[in-house]
Design a protein around this motif. Structure first.
Motif, PDB file in Angstrom:
ATOM      1  N   ARG A 183      41.819  41.477  38.348  1.00  0.00           N
ATOM      2  CA  ARG A 183      41.626  42.246  39.605  1.00  0.00           C
ATOM      3  C   ARG A 183      42.577  43.465  39.513  1.00  0.00           C
ATOM      4  NH1 ARG A 183      39.441  38.372  43.710  1.00  0.00           N
ATOM      5  NH2 ARG A 183      39.892  37.128  42.277  1.00  0.00           N
TER       6      ARG A 183
ATOM      7  N   ARG B  31      31.770  36.273  45.571  1.00  0.00           N
ATOM      8  CA  ARG B  31      33.173  34.578  45.772  1.00  0.00           C
ATOM      9  C   ARG B  31      34.286  35.003  44.806  1.00  0.00           C
ATOM     10  NH1 ARG B  31      32.160  30.011  41.880  1.00  0.00           N
ATOM     11  NH2 ARG B  31      32.494  31.176  40.874  1.00  0.00           N
ATOM     12  N   PHE B  32      34.796  36.118  44.094  1.00  0.00           N
ATOM     13  CA  PHE B  32      35.266  37.372  43.658  1.00  0.00           C
ATOM     14  C   PHE B  32      36.269  37.152  45.026  1.00  0.00           C
ATOM     15  CE2 PHE B  32      38.127  40.117  41.023  1.00  0.00           C
ATOM     16  CZ  PHE B  32      38.023  39.719  40.948  1.00  0.00           C
TER      17      PHE B  32
ATOM     18  N   ILE C 232      45.740  37.104  48.168  1.00  0.00           N
ATOM     19  CA  ILE C 232      45.807  36.595  46.346  1.00  0.00           C
ATOM     20  C   ILE C 232      46.659  38.787  45.753  1.00  0.00           C
ATOM     21  CG2 ILE C 232      44.781  37.232  43.898  1.00  0.00           C
ATOM     22  CD1 ILE C 232      43.251  34.775  44.195  1.00  0.00           C
TER      23      ILE C 232
ATOM     24  N   PRO D 241      47.568  40.496  42.436  1.00  0.00           N
ATOM     25  CA  PRO D 241      47.226  40.461  40.809  1.00  0.00           C
ATOM     26  C   PRO D 241      48.583  40.266  40.248  1.00  0.00           C
ATOM     27  CG  PRO D 241      47.542  42.670  42.490  1.00  0.00           C
ATOM     28  CD  PRO D 241      47.189  41.909  43.768  1.00  0.00           C
TER      29      PRO D 241
ATOM     30  N   ARG E 201      44.277  36.807  38.552  1.00  0.00           N
ATOM     31  CA  ARG E 201      45.426  37.883  38.484  1.00  0.00           C
ATOM     32  C   ARG E 201      44.863  38.944  38.132  1.00  0.00           C
ATOM     33  NH1 ARG E 201      44.755  33.828  41.169  1.00  0.00           N
ATOM     34  NH2 ARG E 201      46.237  31.977  42.105  1.00  0.00           N
TER      35      ARG E 201
ATOM     36  N   LYS F  48      37.885  35.205  48.075  1.00  0.00           N
ATOM     37  CA  LYS F  48      38.365  34.511  46.856  1.00  0.00           C
ATOM     38  C   LYS F  48      39.995  35.447  47.153  1.00  0.00           C
ATOM     39  CE  LYS F  48      40.661  32.300  42.877  1.00  0.00           C
ATOM     40  NZ  LYS F  48      40.536  31.560  41.537  1.00  0.00           N
ATOM     41  N   GLN F  49      39.890  36.622  46.999  1.00  0.00           N
ATOM     42  CA  GLN F  49      41.323  37.293  46.742  1.00  0.00           C
ATOM     43  C   GLN F  49      41.661  37.631  48.746  1.00  0.00           C
ATOM     44  OE1 GLN F  49      41.587  40.997  44.929  1.00  0.00           O
ATOM     45  NE2 GLN F  49      42.907  41.636  46.154  1.00  0.00           N
TER      46      GLN F  49
ATOM     47  N   SER G 280      45.769  30.028  36.443  1.00  0.00           N
ATOM     48  CA  SER G 280      45.784  31.066  37.528  1.00  0.00           C
ATOM     49  C   SER G 280      46.986  31.254  36.405  1.00  0.00           C
ATOM     50  CB  SER G 280      45.187  31.757  38.524  1.00  0.00           C
ATOM     51  OG  SER G 280      46.544  30.577  39.191  1.00  0.00           O
TER      52      SER G 280
ATOM     53  N   LYS H 222      28.628  29.860  38.562  1.00  0.00           N
ATOM     54  CA  LYS H 222      28.997  30.068  37.544  1.00  0.00           C
ATOM     55  C   LYS H 222      29.237  31.864  37.798  1.00  0.00           C
ATOM     56  CE  LYS H 222      29.020  27.516  33.890  1.00  0.00           C
ATOM     57  NZ  LYS H 222      27.998  26.912  33.159  1.00  0.00           N
TER      58      LYS H 222
ATOM     59  N   GLU I 120      28.365  42.361  56.371  1.00  0.00           N
ATOM     60  CA  GLU I 120      27.717  42.550  55.588  1.00  0.00           C
ATOM     61  C   GLU I 120      28.888  40.995  54.447  1.00  0.00           C
ATOM     62  OE1 GLU I 120      30.140  45.433  51.961  1.00  0.00           O
ATOM     63  OE2 GLU I 120      30.985  45.309  54.093  1.00  0.00           O
TER      64      GLU I 120
ATOM     65  N   GLY J 282      30.354  34.484  40.261  1.00  0.00           N
ATOM     66  CA  GLY J 282      31.105  34.034  40.820  1.00  0.00           C
ATOM     67  C   GLY J 282      31.540  35.727  41.473  1.00  0.00           C
ATOM     68  N   GLN J 283      30.894  36.624  40.525  1.00  0.00           N
ATOM     69  CA  GLN J 283      31.271  38.682  41.356  1.00  0.00           C
ATOM     70  C   GLN J 283      30.067  39.101  41.999  1.00  0.00           C
ATOM     71  OE1 GLN J 283      33.685  40.161  39.168  1.00  0.00           O
ATOM     72  NE2 GLN J 283      34.373  39.098  37.719  1.00  0.00           N
TER      73      GLN J 283
ATOM     74  N   GLU K 175      37.423  32.355  33.605  1.00  0.00           N
ATOM     75  CA  GLU K 175      37.612  34.013  35.250  1.00  0.00           C
ATOM     76  C   GLU K 175      38.693  33.417  35.557  1.00  0.00           C
ATOM     77  OE1 GLU K 175      33.225  34.723  36.223  1.00  0.00           O
ATOM     78  OE2 GLU K 175      34.652  34.202  38.391  1.00  0.00           O
ATOM     79  N   LYS K 176      39.170  32.024  35.439  1.00  0.00           N
ATOM     80  CA  LYS K 176      40.281  31.574  36.242  1.00  0.00           C
ATOM     81  C   LYS K 176      41.604  32.348  35.999  1.00  0.00           C
ATOM     82  CE  LYS K 176      39.415  27.592  38.926  1.00  0.00           C
ATOM     83  NZ  LYS K 176      38.976  25.309  38.537  1.00  0.00           N
ATOM     84  N   LYS K 177      41.863  31.272  34.594  1.00  0.00           N
ATOM     85  CA  LYS K 177      42.601  32.067  33.848  1.00  0.00           C
ATOM     86  C   LYS K 177      42.634  33.171  33.884  1.00  0.00           C
ATOM     87  CE  LYS K 177      43.653  31.960  29.379  1.00  0.00           C
ATOM     88  NZ  LYS K 177      43.129  31.653  27.736  1.00  0.00           N
TER      89      LYS K 177
ATOM     90  N   LYS L   6      43.213  27.954  47.045  1.00  0.00           N
ATOM     91  CA  LYS L   6      42.253  29.368  46.217  1.00  0.00           C
ATOM     92  C   LYS L   6      42.113  28.752  45.451  1.00  0.00           C
ATOM     93  CE  LYS L   6      46.286  32.159  45.483  1.00  0.00           C
ATOM     94  NZ  LYS L   6      47.112  31.779  45.793  1.00  0.00           N
ATOM     95  N   ASP L   7      42.435  28.231  44.408  1.00  0.00           N
ATOM     96  CA  ASP L   7      42.428  27.790  42.702  1.00  0.00           C
ATOM     97  C   ASP L   7      41.873  26.547  43.098  1.00  0.00           C
ATOM     98  OD1 ASP L   7      43.729  30.074  41.488  1.00  0.00           O
ATOM     99  OD2 ASP L   7      45.274  29.960  42.110  1.00  0.00           O
TER     100      ASP L   7
ATOM    101  N   ASP M 130      38.217  25.036  43.231  1.00  0.00           N
ATOM    102  CA  ASP M 130      36.641  25.518  43.160  1.00  0.00           C
ATOM    103  C   ASP M 130      35.831  25.072  44.448  1.00  0.00           C
ATOM    104  OD1 ASP M 130      36.783  27.039  41.667  1.00  0.00           O
ATOM    105  OD2 ASP M 130      35.880  25.762  40.481  1.00  0.00           O
TER     106      ASP M 130
END
Lengths: 531, 630
Positions: free
Chosen positions: A28, B374-375, B384, B386, A25, B378-379, B63, B301, B370, B303-304, A20-22, B347-348, B350
């Motif tokens: 998203r 985590r996903f 972040i 993309p 970007r 993080k943004q 990342s 694990k 609301e 995070g979504q 997920e980390k790799k 952000k990277d 953990d």
């Protein structure tokens, strides 16, 4: 590249979190579903010529984690290859180009499986199409033999596999996407500002009641309350008043601007800021939200299309038909249900969100009921129906390619249209057509080292005026000058564009181009044409 | 070398010998070795550029690997500049590569150093560094190719002093900041709670708390002054709790403080909650039944998914313990060092991300807002952007195409290109370069390098001797050093002091504003260069010569151009090729081919202006960059 690698077998990443980390970007952009589609895909590249553009395309697919790729290439590595192809080094000289490229490409991402073909002299590239291997997509680069090209295209049609041809020479390139059938897309990722659908002209009961409850005693509300009425409620309040006074809702531009002033005049000015943010938001939203959206032409195209027998069993067409029935009954598409951020108290905002969500669920449930009543509708995932309803206004259908489209007659018609446009281009301040580049490059598909007169001769077969059209002559000369050689930079750029379209098609997200992109590296321009 | 000639075959063929030679002779600087940088370096090396310098201060992160293809898993935490250099060198041993693992803003990279390059490529990910490179390239008068990407979008522009618009000719968007009371007392959106967890909670516990976050606006007006004072006391109390870090009761102490006691205090201010839902304190002991180790692992694990109250409390405690452990290890190893070790949000990272996620969500629960996964957090917390390989490949390719025009000095036929991935009819939108904005505070100024003998030069030497006597300035002028005012007619007590005492060093930039009402000069930017043992006067200009008449004279001549009023930009027609004069049968040369777009651009050659005309706006616009990739 091998020299910088200290450990020849980099560790496979552990656990979902590392992966997920790799890919963070890119997740998203196309989310886990798009990533899964990429990881399930197998791409075949039939490589030829100086061989860079195809490999650069693969690089951009290996990095984001395509599942598998295979390179079919009969060439061995020579000096000139090293000057143009980044995925070859001195050690590769004299070796199989396919094997060397696979090895170096694979270093980019240990999650990806690479393979090459043919591995020995007894094998031919044609054997790849005997049906034992499954491909998600096939890329081939020019030059290629006519027989091989026809074999690939036929295979693509029969097996329903998209085929992309790529041609890069000197400062020019083009790529052509051959979709075997119609390609519908649900998840088109429209611009978030375009997706706001608040139904202010046709509010349903729950929404009207809620808005009225917030604006009942609008004059006597406290400063805080007044400044925190969400703009949706404000607009509904003033629309109701407008209707009382005028009998109809504001519809013309003039009426809407008058209505806008009316809303603006409702703001209190005795505040420390001299105005109210929620009223500012309401005023700004008038022109955008006070209109009935109508049916977008791309959706109309889907509704008007009659799927053939094979297509009609696909869930897309079953859901599309259910949505069409919904539209015919209610004269509106299902509500997407999202509410943009606005000035409001958080509890009120949450209530408002719930009202829209409930209505969206109700609409989706109605569509689902229709879907279920279809003989093949009972296995369709309800989440798919929901997501379709959410995106209903933005679905898109790209028509499949037909071999007749690239026929000489059609090319002639296209050429005449493009050159007619060019005649008017200076007057209209329009850029000139890049079609001459396509004509010249495709004239060398089978004969990469043709000279200019040969190229013009070939173009004449489809476009008799070629020799007397200066821009065609110019492009032909430029292609002849490149003599089949690639410029790394042009091929890298083209490889970026091709990979982008491959990702769109594999993930079934975003709208791929339809269907040919021509690039001119001299003026840094592209043109997309359906050929 | 025969083999290298063969290797060069396609380039020589398509570029033509004159341009190919220019490419081989070029010495270029690439600022940034990230997403665009990796692609660009590959293209530069294979295009045969003679010498490439790479500057990047960053190290490689996991990342990055989905697009920065010169890097591998085993390179994580190593210098981007150095690894990129090593990886690329192999592919063309004829190219000289030099890597600097350093910040482009370091003083070693001064104007003279910039002057040694044929051109500069910006492959950066942040506004500040982009602005710096832009300023340095303008001061050194070196062409700059600026690029950026975000998701599927990207852009390329060529910046040449006086001919095309510079990076700062268009104002950039300001980053969003929130009033301190919204963050600390009355949050209403998830982002408010995220900023609170990141910029307040995390930094008060593990950071150097005096660092003020740009995301929080601490300016006060009379209305909220009282509340701000209360908040200061709250933060003080939090610092006390920080003292007990590492002890058994610490997690609960912290939890009770921020999610119970502070909330109760806030709730007691009844006026605030007349029309808002009052916050609900959370009780740590009521949820004493914390999740098992396995359960926490499982949550982490996922995070979504949006975590519930119980899960958030467990993650809060777990991440706090991890951060605690790290902190005590850092303290143990840094023993003796004066500075207290700190952990800042990344952000990277953990541990910090989990802490901020749980902290933000718990606060959201308190205020009935609301909660987020985590996903998503993080943004939002990490700003972040993309980033993917394809976009970078396209943008880097366009940069090199523009560099060919730059090498030939054809600045007006360069293109400003935007990727238009959602306009299916084209994919790229390329247009003429924009002209410099005459109001631009950065490029519409005059510039000179100044040799200064630091041992004796005073402000008086600068103002009276150099500016007034030598350059002919009148009485009304202002000298600024960054945001500090050094001199104006009412602020003249510093005149006798040495420049070195006023904080001016080699490579400082000073701005001289002409305040005369009638026909004032454009702003003058002075780049200070240290020179010991300068003979005669202690300040000399390297670029402007001669003694000038003063402003009192009827028609004062000036080496510094006068301001002009701004003219609206003519848009011209985009992209037209004009008519081509190529004659059938004649073989085109590479020269002609590369000029394919010029008939029309020759006609409309932009009159060089830049320094010659400019009205100066002194407001220092600051803002966030739209287009980014690291």
């Amino acid at each position: 590249m091998t020299e910088v690698i200290t450990d020849p077998t980099p560790p496979i990443l552990h656990g979902p979190s590392d992966k997920e980390k790799k890919y963070d970007r890119q997740l998203r952009l196309w989310a886990a579903s798009g990533q899964q589609a990429l990881e399930d895909a197998h791409i075949l590249l039939i490589n030829s010529g100086s061989g860079t553009v195809g490999v650069e395309t693969l690089k951009n697919l290996v990095l984001p984690g395509i599942g598998k790729f295979t390179i079919a290439d009969e060439n061995t590595v020579g000096q000139a290859d090293l000057g143009v192809n980044f995925f070859l080094d001195e050690d590769c000289l004299g070796k199989l180009r396919s094997e060397c490229c696979v090895r170096l490409l694979q270093e980019l991402n240990p999650d990806v499986q690479g393979n090459w073909f043919p591995k020995n002299k007894n094998e031919t590239i044609e054997q790849l199409f005997d049906g034992t291997m499954q491909f998600t997509m096939i890329l081939y680069t020019a030059p290629i033999t006519r027989a091989r090209m026809e074999l690939v295209l036929k295979y693509g049609q029969q097996r329903n596999v998209p085929v992309i041809s790529i041609h890069s020479a000197g400062f020019y390139s083009y790529f052509h996407i051959n979709l075997p059938g119609n390609f519908p897309i649900v998840d088109t990722h429209p611009d978030s500002t375009a997706t706001t659908d608040l139904r202010l002209l046709t509010p349903w009961k729950e929404l009207s009641h809620f808005a009225a409850s917030l604006t009942d005693n609008i004059q006597s509300l406290s400063a805080h309350e007044h400044g925190h009425i969400p703009y949706v409620a404000l607009l509904l309040h003033y629309l109701a008043k407008w209707k009382e006074e005028h009998g109809t809702l504001p519809s013309t531009y003039k009426e809407k601007t008058a209505f806008r002033s009316r809303v603006a005049s409702g703001a209190r000015t005795d505040t420390p800021e001299g105005g109210e943010e929620n009223f500012d938001e309401a005023v700004a939203a008038v022109l955008k939200t006070i209109s009935s959206p109508g049916l977008p032409s791309s959706v109309r195209e889907v509704f008007d299309y009659t799927p053939n027998k094979m297509e009609s069993t696909a869930s897309f067409w079953i859901i599309a038909d259910a949505i069409k029935q919904f539209y015919n009954k209610h004269n509106t598409l299902p509500l997407p249900g999202s509410v943009p951020d606005m000035k409001a108290q958080s509890t009120v905002y949450v209530q408002l969100q719930n009202i829209y969500k409930a209505k969206a669920r109700q609409d989706a449930a109605e569509v689902l009921k229709t879907v279920r009543s279809h003989p093949r509708g009972k296995d369709i995932n309800s989440a798919e129906v929901e997501s379709f309803c959410k995106n209903a206004a933005f679905i898109k259908l790209i028509r499949g390619s037909k071999s007749s489209e690239a026929s000489p007659t059609n090319i002639k018609v296209l050429a005449e249209r493009e050159f007619e446009n060019d005649a008017n281009a200076p007057m209209m301040a329009m850029p000139l057509s890049l079609f001459p580049i396509y004509l010249s490059l495709s004239a060398t598909t089978f004969y990469p080292t043709s000279d200019a007169s040969d190229i013009i001769g070939t173009i004449k077969n489809v476009f008799p005026d070629a020799a007397s059209t200066p821009r065609v002559v110019e492009a032909a000369e430029e292609v002849a000058r490149a003599n089949g050689g690639e410029l790394h930079n042009i091929s890298a750029l083209t490889g970026g564009m091709v990979a982008q379209e491959v990702i769109k098609i594999i993930t079934k997200q975003y709208i791929p181009i339809d269907n040919t992109c021509i690039f001119d590296g001299i003026t840094s321009r592209t043109q997309v044409l359906r050929i | 070398m025969a083999s290298s000639k063969k290797r060069d075959r396609f380039n020589a063929q398509s570029l033509g010998m004159p341009l190919n030679d220019k490419v081989k002779e070029a010495r270029v600087l690439m600022v940034g070795a990230g997403g665009i940088g990796c692609e660009l370096l590959k293209n530069l090396v294979l295009a045969g550029f003679g010498e490439v310098h790479i500057v990047d201060l960053d190290t490689i992160d996991l990342s990055n690997l989905n697009r920065q293809f010169l890097f591998r898993h085993e390179h994580i935490k190593k210098s981007k500049a150095l690894v990129a250099k090593e990886a690329a060198h192999k592919f063309n041993p004829n190219v000289k590569l030099e890597a600097h693992h350093a910040n482009i803003k370091d003083s070693q990279f001064n104007v003279d150093w910039f002057k040694t390059f044929t051109m500069v490529f910006n492959a950066l990910d942040n506004l500040e560094a982009r602005r710096h490179a832009n300023k340095m390239c303008l001061a050194a008068d070196v062409p700059l190719i600026e690029s950026g990407t975000t998701g599927f979008n990207g852009q390329v522009q060529v910046i040449k002093k006086g001919i095309t618009a510079c990076y700062d000719c268009t104002p950039k968007e300001t980053p969003k900041s929130f009033p301190v009371c919204t963050i600390r007392s009355t949050p209403s959106q998830p982002i408010h709670c995220i900023v609170w967890a990141k910029s307040y909670l995390l930094s008060e516990i593990f950071g150097a708390s005096e660092d003020e976050s740009p995301e929080v606006d601490n300016s006060e007006d009379s209305e909220n002054a009282k509340e701000i004072e209360k908040l200061r006391q709250e933060a003080q109390a939090l610092k006390q709790i920080r003292e007990s870090m590492g002890t058994e009761p610490f997690p609960q102490l912290l939890f009770d403080k921020v999610f119970k006691d502070d909330v109760i205090r806030l709730r007691s201010m009844e006026d605030m909650w007349k029309t808002r839902r009052p916050p609900e304190p959370l009780d740590y002991s009521a949820t004493a039944q914390l999740d098992s180790r396995e359960a926490v692992e499982k949550t982490l694990k996922d995070g979504q998914r949006v975590w519930d109250l119980q899960e958030n409390i467990s993650v809060f405690k777990d991440s706090l313990e991890r951060l605690n452990k790290r902190m005590s290890e850092m303290k143990a190893t840094s023993k003796g060092d004066a500075a207290e070790p700190t952990i800042t949000f990344d952000k990277d990272d953990d541990d910090t991300l989990d802490f901020v996620t749980a902290g933000a969500n718990l606060r959201s629960i308190v205020f009935g807002i609301e909660t987020k996964s985590r996903f998503d957090i993080k943004q939002m917390a990490g700003n972040i952007i993309p980033a993917i390989a394809t976009t970078n490949a396209i943008v880097a390719g366009l940069c090199v195409l523009q560099s060919y025009k730059v090498l030939r000095g054809e600045f007006t036929s360069t293109k400003e290109v935007f990727l238009s991935p959602f306009a299916p009819e084209r994919l790229l939108a390329s247009g003429r370069p924009r002209e410099p904005n005459p109001d631009c505070p950065v490029c519409s100024v005059a510039q000179t390098r100044l040799l200064v003998d630091m041992s004796r030069a005073t402000l008086k030497d600068l103002v009276e001797d150099f500016l007034q006597l030598e350059l002919g300035y009148g009485e009304d002028l202002t000298v600024n050093h960054g945001n500090d005012l050094l001199y104006d007619p009412d602020e003249n007590e510093n005149l006798a002091r040495k420049l070195s005492e006023l904080g001016i060093k080699g490579d400082s930039f000073l701005t001289v504003v002409d305040d005369t009402e009638r026909n004032p000069r454009v702003n003058l930017v002075l780049n200070v260069q240290e020179k010991t043992g300068l003979e005669g006067k202690p300040i000399k200009s390297l670029d402007i010569a001669g003694k000038q008449t003063r402003d009192e004279m009827p028609t004062p001549a000036s080496p510094i151009p006068r301001r002009k009023t701004s003219v609206p930009q003519s848009n011209g027609h985009t992209n037209g090729n004009g008519t081509s004069s190529s004659i059938a049968g004649k073989k085109r040369s590479a020269d002609e081919a590369l000029n394919g777009d010029t008939p029309d651009s020759k006609r409309s050659k932009i009159v060089s202006n830049g320094a010659e005309d400019g009205v100066i706006v002194l407001d220092d616009t600051d803002g966030a960059i739209l287009i980014d990739d690291d």
